[in-house]
Design a protein around this motif. Structure first.
Motif, PDB file in Angstrom:
ATOM      1  N   ALA A   1     -14.354   3.290   1.356  1.00 35.93           N
ATOM      2  CA  ALA A   1     -13.322   2.251   1.475  1.00 35.93           C
ATOM      3  C   ALA A   1     -12.231   2.450   0.430  1.00 35.93           C
ATOM      4  N   LYS A   2     -12.597   2.825  -0.782  1.00 34.44           N
ATOM      5  CA  LYS A   2     -11.609   3.054  -1.832  1.00 34.44           C
ATOM      6  C   LYS A   2     -10.598   4.119  -1.397  1.00 34.44           C
ATOM      7  N   ILE A   3     -11.112   5.207  -0.808  1.00 40.06           N
ATOM      8  CA  ILE A   3     -10.233   6.301  -0.372  1.00 40.06           C
ATOM      9  C   ILE A   3      -9.281   5.821   0.711  1.00 40.06           C
ATOM     10  N   LEU A   4      -9.815   5.074   1.684  1.00 40.73           N
ATOM     11  CA  LEU A   4      -8.995   4.593   2.810  1.00 40.73           C
ATOM     12  C   LEU A   4      -7.928   3.608   2.331  1.00 40.73           C
ATOM     13  N   ILE A   5      -8.292   2.729   1.391  1.00 46.74           N
ATOM     14  CA  ILE A   5      -7.323   1.738   0.870  1.00 46.74           C
ATOM     15  C   ILE A   5      -6.154   2.455   0.223  1.00 46.74           C
ATOM     16  N   LEU A   6      -6.453   3.471  -0.587  1.00 45.34           N
ATOM     17  CA  LEU A   6      -5.381   4.191  -1.280  1.00 45.34           C
ATOM     18  C   LEU A   6      -4.548   5.046  -0.323  1.00 45.34           C
TER      19      LEU A   6
ATOM     20  N   PHE B   1      -7.428  -3.782  -6.267  1.00 39.70           N
ATOM     21  CA  PHE B   1      -7.745  -2.368  -6.472  1.00 39.70           C
ATOM     22  C   PHE B   1      -6.560  -1.484  -6.083  1.00 39.70           C
ATOM     23  N   LYS B   2      -5.962  -1.787  -4.910  1.00 34.56           N
ATOM     24  CA  LYS B   2      -4.833  -0.993  -4.426  1.00 34.56           C
ATOM     25  C   LYS B   2      -3.639  -1.115  -5.362  1.00 34.56           C
TER      26      LYS B   2
ATOM     27  N   ILE C   1      -4.204   2.481   4.652  1.00 38.96           N
ATOM     28  CA  ILE C   1      -4.753   1.921   5.885  1.00 38.96           C
ATOM     29  C   ILE C   1      -4.931   0.423   5.699  1.00 38.96           C
ATOM     30  N   THR C   2      -4.706  -0.342   6.764  1.00 32.17           N
ATOM     31  CA  THR C   2      -4.818  -1.806   6.660  1.00 32.17           C
ATOM     32  C   THR C   2      -6.255  -2.196   6.336  1.00 32.17           C
ATOM     33  N   LEU C   3      -6.369  -3.365   5.704  1.00 33.09           N
ATOM     34  CA  LEU C   3      -7.688  -3.827   5.263  1.00 33.09           C
ATOM     35  C   LEU C   3      -8.621  -4.037   6.444  1.00 33.09           C
TER      36      LEU C   3
END
Length: 534
Positions: A488-493, A528-529, A496-498
């Motif tokens: 999830a950390k990788i996708l957020i950065l 985090f983002k 990608i939408t939550l």
């Protein structure tokens, strides 16, 4: 004439040296102070000059420490008594390595030091007596029994002979014994084949043993003692017509005790029953040899009488099939910690009974058990040292002299098997769990259960869960959550939408995903983002 022992005192405190040298009644104890010194260098010169019997020295001194002084003096045979303060107690190991007799902590009383020096003197007296005894043994060695008599007696106890022929040879060789009523002792030096002494020392040991046996037995009755093997002697002992076997056991015990008292080794003795005539000696000899074999149980330093052990001749050694199955199960499961407990349980089934089976039967029992176990687990073994099992079985059969040694070899076999199987199982477990981890990482978007993951690697849910935790130190669910958060950390950065992130890592509800993320990371996905974008 009373022997006086010489004493040297070395300490950097003159008051201590003078007090020891002049305030104690050395004449009363046959001790003479032959010199004193106040530092290690002078002490070294004094020791080399006087060659004293006893040395009392401080450890910490100018020029040379007490330990350095002794090392350089190379004073063999002297009794070393070190004195020092509590802060120097770490030197105790060095003192032991130097062969120190004792270590006395300051402050000490004069009586404490006097008592220690007197003990050293007593030890010197014993060593002197031992040296005299050894010199006497060496002298008697040159006067040993002629070879002809030795050969005759060896044949006499082994083979049947015509009574008249035996009597003629007996008289011709002038055997100094009565020619009626005999009991044979067989005497074996314990642990002979582990003795590292040189050839001359071993020969002196043998002759010393023969001398002690002869002198001990002859305080009770007539006897002749001769070598039967490299580490065994035979004693032909005159018995009385009306005596019972207890009298012979008393003599045998006296022999054992004297050997233990006057030498550095021990013996085991087998005692046969009484026979009347010379030509019957092979009977009592074979009985004594049979009884002697029971030193297998004690490891040595024991006396065994034939009638006691002959009663158990028919004893059959057996073990329960349940115990064998339990041992096989433990080996297959790699449960090393429980192996000794199970082996002790099998052993206790017969060892505590009054009937003691022959050593050969005991060996066959364990060999049979080890072969059965090997056959049962053979398919599970890999990478065992080539010929390991064959070598151990050969040792059990031919080279095992005591029950303790036998049990040690059996335990070694079982632990080797257990370690080997455990290693194989561990490698297999890592392969299975690594396969499962790869599957989990590729399918984080699925809302799968532990049962689903177990089914994927063809294991039961409970076994899979235990195996997973054993390999990774995490439960399955802990690992899945951790992997989801990291992805999830990788996708957020990546922007990608939550909602899409939540779906990609297996969470249908965005709010629930946010709660889990904050709990694991310590901040919301948005926080985090923002932190990493800034």
């Amino acid at each position: 004439m009373k022997h006086t022992f010489s004493l040297v005192i070395v300490d950097d405190i003159p008051a201590v040296v003078d007090g020891i040298a002049h305030d104690l009644p050395w004449d009363d104890y046959a001790i003479e102070v032959v010199g004193t010194a106040y530092d290690g260098l002078d002490g070294l010169k004094l020791i080399q000059e006087k060659q004293p019997d006893i040395i009392v020295t401080d450890i910490r001194m100018p020029k040379l420490s007490g330990i350095e002084m002794i090392e350089q003096a190379k004073q063999s045979g002297a009794k070393l008594i070190f004195i020092s303060g509590y802060s120097d107690f770490s030197y105790a190991q060095q003192v032991l390595n130097l062969g120190g007799f004792d270590y006395i902590l300051k402050p000490f009383t004069p009586n404490e030091l006097l008592e220690t020096i007197c003990r050293a003197k007593v030890q010197l007296e014993k060593e002197k007596e031992s040296r005299h005894h050894l010199m006497d043994v060496e002298r008697k060695l040159r006067e040993s029994m002629p070879l002809l008599r030795q050969e005759y007696l060896n044949l006499l106890v082994r083979y049947s002979s015509h009574p008249e022929t035996v009597k003629e040879k007996w008289d011709f060789l002038n055997v100094n014994m009565n020619d009626h009523y005999f009991t044979v002792f067989t005497v074996e030096m314990d642990n002979y084949y582990t003795n590292k002494a040189g050839v001359s020392d071993v020969e002196l040991q043998r002759f010393s043993l023969q001398n002690i046996l002869e002198e001990t037995i002859r305080t009770f009755t007539g006897a002749v003692v001769f070598r039967d093997d490299i580490n065994r002697f035979v004693c032909i002992v005159n018995d009385r017509a009306d005596a019972d076997n207890e009298e012979m056991l008393k003599i045998a015990e006296a022999c054992r005790e004297n050997v233990e008292r006057y030498t550095r080794y021990s013996i085991s003795i087998g005692v046969g029953t009484k026979v009347e005539h010379i030509h019957e000696l092979p009977i009592t000899y074979q009985q004594a040899m049979y009884a002697l074999s029971y030193n297998f149980y004690t490891g040595g330093n024991s006396v065994f009488a034939y009638p006691i052990y002959a009663e158990n001749h028919a004893t059959y050694v057996k073990f329960s099939s349940e115990k064998e199955r339990e041992l096989v199960y433990l080996l297959r499961s790699g449960a090393t910690s429980k192996i000794n407990e199970v082996l002790d349980g099998i052993f206790s089934e017969w060892k505590d009974s009054q009937a003691m089976p022959t050593p050969d039967k005991v060996k066959m029992f364990w060999i049979e058990l080890m072969v059965n176990v090997r056959n049962a687990i053979n398919e599970d073994l890999e990478f065992v040292e080539p010929h390991f099992f064959d070598r151990k079985i050969h040792k059990l059969t031919y080279d095992t002299d005591s029950l303790t040694e036998l049990q040690s070899i059996v335990a070694e076999i079982c632990h080797m098997y257990c370690e080997n199987i455990g290693k194989k199982q561990k490698e297999t477990a890592h392969v299975v769990i690594n396969e499962s981890i790869a599957y989990i990482r590729e399918h984080l978007h699925l809302n799968a259960s532990v049962a689903d993951y177990a089914k994927q690697v063809h294991l039961s849910t409970s076994y899979y869960s235990n195996l997973f935790k054993k390999v990774t130190n995490q439960s399955v669910l802990q690992f899945v959550v951790q992997e989801r958060i990291e992805k999830a950390k990788i996708l957020i950065l990546q922007g990608i939408t939550l909602q899409e992130v939540a779906m990609e890592v297996g969470y249908e509800e965005r709010s629930y995903f946010s709660d889990v993320f904050k709990k694991k990371v310590g901040m919301t996905p948005s926080e985090f983002k923002k932190q990493y974008q800034n």
